[in-house]
Design a protein around this motif. Structure first.
Motif, PDB file in Angstrom:
ATOM      1  N   GLU B 203      12.016  -2.539   1.022  1.00 45.23           N
ATOM      2  CA  GLU B 203      11.821  -3.324   2.244  1.00 45.23           C
ATOM      3  C   GLU B 203      10.842  -2.609   3.168  1.00 45.23           C
ATOM      4  OE1 GLU B 203      15.389  -4.582   4.175  1.00 45.23           O
ATOM      5  OE2 GLU B 203      16.374  -5.143   2.307  1.00 45.23           O
ATOM      6  N   PRO B 204       9.542  -2.678   2.849  1.00 44.88           N
ATOM      7  CA  PRO B 204       8.556  -1.930   3.648  1.00 44.88           C
ATOM      8  C   PRO B 204       8.539  -2.365   5.117  1.00 44.88           C
ATOM      9  CG  PRO B 204       7.488  -3.385   2.054  1.00 44.88           C
ATOM     10  CD  PRO B 204       8.935  -3.358   1.709  1.00 44.88           C
ATOM     11  N   GLN B 205       8.973  -3.593   5.389  1.00 44.63           N
ATOM     12  CA  GLN B 205       8.978  -4.040   6.781  1.00 44.63           C
ATOM     13  C   GLN B 205      10.009  -3.272   7.609  1.00 44.63           C
ATOM     14  OE1 GLN B 205      10.245  -5.648   4.285  1.00 44.63           O
ATOM     15  NE2 GLN B 205      12.122  -6.748   4.839  1.00 44.63           N
ATOM     16  N   GLY B 206      10.910  -2.540   6.955  1.00 43.66           N
ATOM     17  CA  GLY B 206      11.919  -1.800   7.703  1.00 43.66           C
ATOM     18  C   GLY B 206      11.428  -0.487   8.276  1.00 43.66           C
ATOM     19  N   LEU B 207      10.229  -0.046   7.872  1.00 44.14           N
ATOM     20  CA  LEU B 207       9.751   1.281   8.284  1.00 44.14           C
ATOM     21  C   LEU B 207       9.750   1.457   9.793  1.00 44.14           C
ATOM     22  CD1 LEU B 207       8.414   4.028   7.613  1.00 44.14           C
ATOM     23  CD2 LEU B 207       6.206   2.871   7.748  1.00 44.14           C
ATOM     24  N   SER B 208       9.188   0.482  10.508  1.00 47.28           N
ATOM     25  CA  SER B 208       8.989   0.625  11.944  1.00 47.28           C
ATOM     26  C   SER B 208      10.305   0.853  12.675  1.00 47.28           C
ATOM     27  CB  SER B 208       8.284  -0.625  12.476  1.00 47.28           C
ATOM     28  OG  SER B 208       7.976  -0.494  13.831  1.00 47.28           O
ATOM     29  N   GLY B 209      11.361   0.183  12.242  1.00 50.63           N
ATOM     30  CA  GLY B 209      12.651   0.362  12.895  1.00 50.63           C
ATOM     31  C   GLY B 209      13.407   1.582  12.407  1.00 50.63           C
ATOM     32  N   ALA B 210      13.110   2.024  11.188  1.00 48.78           N
ATOM     33  CA  ALA B 210      13.893   3.106  10.586  1.00 48.78           C
ATOM     34  C   ALA B 210      13.512   4.483  11.124  1.00 48.78           C
ATOM     35  CB  ALA B 210      13.725   3.086   9.065  1.00 48.78           C
ATOM     36  N   LEU B 211      12.267   4.646  11.586  1.00 51.64           N
ATOM     37  CA  LEU B 211      11.826   5.981  12.003  1.00 51.64           C
ATOM     38  C   LEU B 211      12.644   6.497  13.186  1.00 51.64           C
ATOM     39  CD1 LEU B 211       7.956   5.578  11.652  1.00 51.64           C
ATOM     40  CD2 LEU B 211       9.487   6.897  10.179  1.00 51.64           C
ATOM     41  N   PHE B 212      12.774   5.676  14.245  1.00 47.47           N
ATOM     42  CA  PHE B 212      13.548   6.149  15.397  1.00 47.47           C
ATOM     43  C   PHE B 212      15.016   6.320  15.032  1.00 47.47           C
ATOM     44  CE2 PHE B 212      15.910   5.702  19.395  1.00 47.47           C
ATOM     45  CZ  PHE B 212      15.286   6.684  20.144  1.00 47.47           C
ATOM     46  N   GLY B 213      15.470   5.598  14.012  1.00 46.07           N
ATOM     47  CA  GLY B 213      16.851   5.750  13.560  1.00 46.07           C
ATOM     48  C   GLY B 213      17.182   7.182  13.158  1.00 46.07           C
ATOM     49  N   ILE B 214      16.172   7.935  12.705  1.00 47.57           N
ATOM     50  CA  ILE B 214      16.401   9.350  12.373  1.00 47.57           C
ATOM     51  C   ILE B 214      16.840  10.111  13.621  1.00 47.57           C
ATOM     52  CG2 ILE B 214      15.247  11.480  11.653  1.00 47.57           C
ATOM     53  CD1 ILE B 214      13.437   9.721   9.873  1.00 47.57           C
ATOM     54  N   ARG B 215      16.180   9.838  14.733  1.00 42.67           N
ATOM     55  CA  ARG B 215      16.533  10.488  16.001  1.00 42.67           C
ATOM     56  C   ARG B 215      17.904  10.020  16.481  1.00 42.67           C
ATOM     57  NH1 ARG B 215      16.955  14.665  19.004  1.00 42.67           N
ATOM     58  NH2 ARG B 215      16.773  14.367  21.244  1.00 42.67           N
ATOM     59  N   ALA B 216      18.108   8.710  16.451  1.00 41.15           N
ATOM     60  CA  ALA B 216      19.372   8.165  16.955  1.00 41.15           C
ATOM     61  C   ALA B 216      20.548   8.697  16.143  1.00 41.15           C
ATOM     62  CB  ALA B 216      19.325   6.640  16.915  1.00 41.15           C
ATOM     63  N   ALA B 217      20.399   8.729  14.821  1.00 41.69           N
ATOM     64  CA  ALA B 217      21.497   9.203  13.974  1.00 41.69           C
ATOM     65  C   ALA B 217      21.849  10.646  14.306  1.00 41.69           C
ATOM     66  CB  ALA B 217      21.115   9.071  12.496  1.00 41.69           C
ATOM     67  N   SER B 218      20.832  11.467  14.549  1.00 36.17           N
ATOM     68  CA  SER B 218      21.109  12.883  14.828  1.00 36.17           C
ATOM     69  C   SER B 218      21.793  13.067  16.182  1.00 36.17           C
ATOM     70  CB  SER B 218      19.822  13.702  14.768  1.00 36.17           C
ATOM     71  OG  SER B 218      19.056  13.519  15.946  1.00 36.17           O
ATOM     72  N   LEU B 219      21.610  12.108  17.099  1.00 36.94           N
ATOM     73  CA  LEU B 219      22.275  12.195  18.401  1.00 36.94           C
ATOM     74  C   LEU B 219      23.719  11.703  18.323  1.00 36.94           C
ATOM     75  CD1 LEU B 219      19.397  10.892  20.706  1.00 36.94           C
ATOM     76  CD2 LEU B 219      20.369  13.202  20.733  1.00 36.94           C
ATOM     77  N   LEU B 220      23.988  10.772  17.412  1.00 38.40           N
ATOM     78  CA  LEU B 220      25.297  10.112  17.411  1.00 38.40           C
ATOM     79  C   LEU B 220      26.299  10.759  16.466  1.00 38.40           C
ATOM     80  CD1 LEU B 220      24.277   6.345  17.601  1.00 38.40           C
ATOM     81  CD2 LEU B 220      24.966   7.885  19.453  1.00 38.40           C
ATOM     82  N   HIS B 221      25.835  11.395  15.403  1.00 41.90           N
ATOM     83  CA  HIS B 221      26.774  12.025  14.486  1.00 41.90           C
ATOM     84  C   HIS B 221      26.072  13.132  13.724  1.00 41.90           C
ATOM     85  CE1 HIS B 221      24.843   9.524  11.439  1.00 41.90           C
ATOM     86  NE2 HIS B 221      25.125   8.460  12.161  1.00 41.90           N
ATOM     87  N   PRO B 222      26.820  14.104  13.195  1.00 43.92           N
ATOM     88  CA  PRO B 222      26.189  15.226  12.490  1.00 43.92           C
ATOM     89  C   PRO B 222      25.455  14.738  11.244  1.00 43.92           C
ATOM     90  CG  PRO B 222      28.550  15.603  12.859  1.00 43.92           C
ATOM     91  CD  PRO B 222      28.277  14.175  13.195  1.00 43.92           C
ATOM     92  N   VAL B 223      24.268  15.294  11.020  1.00 41.21           N
ATOM     93  CA  VAL B 223      23.465  14.958   9.847  1.00 41.21           C
ATOM     94  C   VAL B 223      23.305  16.243   9.032  1.00 41.21           C
ATOM     95  CG1 VAL B 223      21.227  14.124   9.069  1.00 41.21           C
ATOM     96  CG2 VAL B 223      22.246  13.178  11.145  1.00 41.21           C
ATOM     97  N   GLY B 224      23.432  16.138   7.702  1.00 35.82           N
ATOM     98  CA  GLY B 224      23.368  17.315   6.840  1.00 35.82           C
ATOM     99  C   GLY B 224      22.023  18.018   6.927  1.00 35.82           C
ATOM    100  N   ALA B 225      22.013  19.330   6.650  1.00 39.22           N
ATOM    101  CA  ALA B 225      20.779  20.116   6.685  1.00 39.22           C
ATOM    102  C   ALA B 225      19.742  19.506   5.747  1.00 39.22           C
ATOM    103  CB  ALA B 225      21.074  21.563   6.287  1.00 39.22           C
ATOM    104  N   GLY B 226      18.540  19.348   6.250  1.00 37.96           N
ATOM    105  CA  GLY B 226      17.449  18.857   5.423  1.00 37.96           C
ATOM    106  C   GLY B 226      17.414  17.355   5.257  1.00 37.96           C
ATOM    107  N   ALA B 227      18.477  16.658   5.684  1.00 38.46           N
ATOM    108  CA  ALA B 227      18.514  15.218   5.450  1.00 38.46           C
ATOM    109  C   ALA B 227      17.486  14.486   6.311  1.00 38.46           C
ATOM    110  CB  ALA B 227      19.919  14.680   5.730  1.00 38.46           C
TER     111      ALA B 227
END
Lengths: 300, 300
Positions: B203-227
């Motif tokens: 789903e290449p159209q998901g890229l634009s929304g998924a990038l900031f999700g990396i930041r949001a996920a790290s603020l809301l719950h622990p993310v594994g090293a390197g993930a």
């Protein structure tokens, strides 16, 4: 001489704006500073605020200050934990910030979060609250373009869901620091923008290959003034629209932001068949702070 | 004491590598300098080259130097105009560079261009020529990941078409300078990479929304090293694979580049059902220069 009844403040990463309010929630004075949250740590916030509002204080008066924005982030004055959607933005959950001055009562409004997919916002929720205060029955999407564009589904006075695109930040990095900077001038070709946005909206998988094409085209043949910059912006915003389709397809959209950027988004949305209108966002944060002040006044 | 029969040189934006070659096209010495094309202007190239190869010259000998890379760009030593595909890479069209030393005969190999869609490369074509010299019958795609990843369809000893993705440059900008930098550590989670690449490939159209999700996920719950780092890379490379599908679907692919990056691309391609192999690219530019030297020797 100004004497404030309460203080409204919008404290972002790079800027602080404050308004002296009277008892009828009218602005009687305002001030601004470039001492944003990004350059401050815990102890540093109170003196900056105190200096800015000092001219508006009466001796011995207990003064309430209501703040929105990044001052409530984890690295801010005090963390105001995110409220989870669906909920009314800037509605409740303000956190009291520690102050050395016992006459200063400072509260910071929380941002919003969404669990799945993970999303956060801090600052925009107060603009959204300002919008809802002016149009309580709104049922549609708000699009707030900028460094991190927010797409926000609003209904029943609440934020139902939202999503973020880093389009503004990516445009800034690519246009100023990538190899594409050699191919851009300062002009703007609105039709080149619209054509590029239509390209990636129709085929979002083309984005990755199309970006370097801006550079290659400028090396191989003359490109009209403003065409390359507008094409870069259009490719990125078209890909954003493809990602955010559920927010605008068959849903009315209000684009809130500075005129040039909002006009570009509105053009791309209208070309895609969306019912879109624009609204200036400058006054909305203050409107949201006033709404939150009234709401908070009922409770304390 | 080394005495060169001719000199091979790879002069990129940030680095110059030179090899002293004997009459049988074997390397008898090599040297390198960080005086890349990016920091030089027209008059500055010859002294840098002359100093580096001085130990290998015989008095009175006329010495041929064959260069590939950015030294042939418009802002380089002398412009070596792009050869248009389809054509053999680094096959002909070398341009003579002006020298003050009459005993130095310097020629620069041209890059490749494609008219529609507009594409250019300069430097990679010599690596591709090196690959073809070692495997003249190759019929497939070469993928050369890096700052600007090149996807190149090769058949009949010629480059048929190619396309560029700015994935490496975008990854560097986002991981080092965007808001996402706060959420990345130095580790690498190969499975998180593969999952993210599969997401945006599907789903290449998901890229634009998924990038900031990396930041949001790290603020809301622990993310594994390197993930988070691996997910950012995976989202971008998955989107690149979606853009480059015609180059790898039903076509064998050889990924040429440094081991870690080539392994990541090979994993994503293999997961997508592509017949893929890896090859180290370090020796290929020299192989291409040798092939071009032999080809040029027939003509002059």
């Amino acid at each position: 001489m100004v004497s404030a009844d309460w203080i409204a403040a919008d404290w972002g990463t790079s800027r602080l704006r404050v308004w002296a309010m009277d008892a009828q929630d009218r602005v009687i004075a305002s001030a601004a500073s470039d001492q944003g949250m990004g350059g401050l740590t815990g102890e540093g916030f109170e003196p900056v605020l105190a200096a800015l509002i000092a001219p508006w204080r009466r001796a011995g008066q207990r003064l309430e200050v209501l703040i929105c924005g990044m001052a409530g982030a984890r690295q801010g004055w005090v963390e105001a934990p995110y409220a989870a959607v669906p909920c009314a933005p800037a509605g409740s959950g303000a956190v009291t910030a520690p102050t050395r001055d016992p006459l200063l009562s400072v509260r910071i409004l929380p941002g919003l979060c969404q669990r799945d997919p993970a999303e956060v916002m801090r600052g925009e929720e107060t603009q959204i609250a300002g919008f809802i205060a002016s149009d309580p029955g709104y049922d549609g999407t708000l699009c707030l373009p900028g460094t991190h564009a927010k797409w926000v589904r609003v209904a029943g006075g609440m934020v139902q869901e939202f999503s973020t695109a880093m389009t503004g930040e990516i445009f800034a990095l690519l246009s100023q620091q990538s190899v594409l900077r050699h191919s851009l001038d300062r002009a703007w070709d609105a039709d080149a923008f619209a054509a590029a946005a239509a390209d990636t909206l129709a085929e979002p998988q083309g984005l990755s290959g199309a970006l370097f094409g801006i550079r290659a085209a400028s090396l191989l043949h003359p490109v009209g003034a403003g065409a390359a910059r507008a094409r870069l912006s259009g490719l990125l915003i078209g890909a954003e629209l493809a990602a955010m389709r559920r927010f605008w397809q068959g849903v009315p959209v209000t684009v809130i932001g500075d005129a040039a950027l909002a006009t570009a988004y509105a053009r791309a949305l209208a070309d895609a068949g969306c019912a879109v209108r624009q609204q200036d966002g400058a006054a909305l944060a203050l409107g949201g702070l006033i709404a939150a002040h009234r709401f908070g006044g009922d409770k304390t």
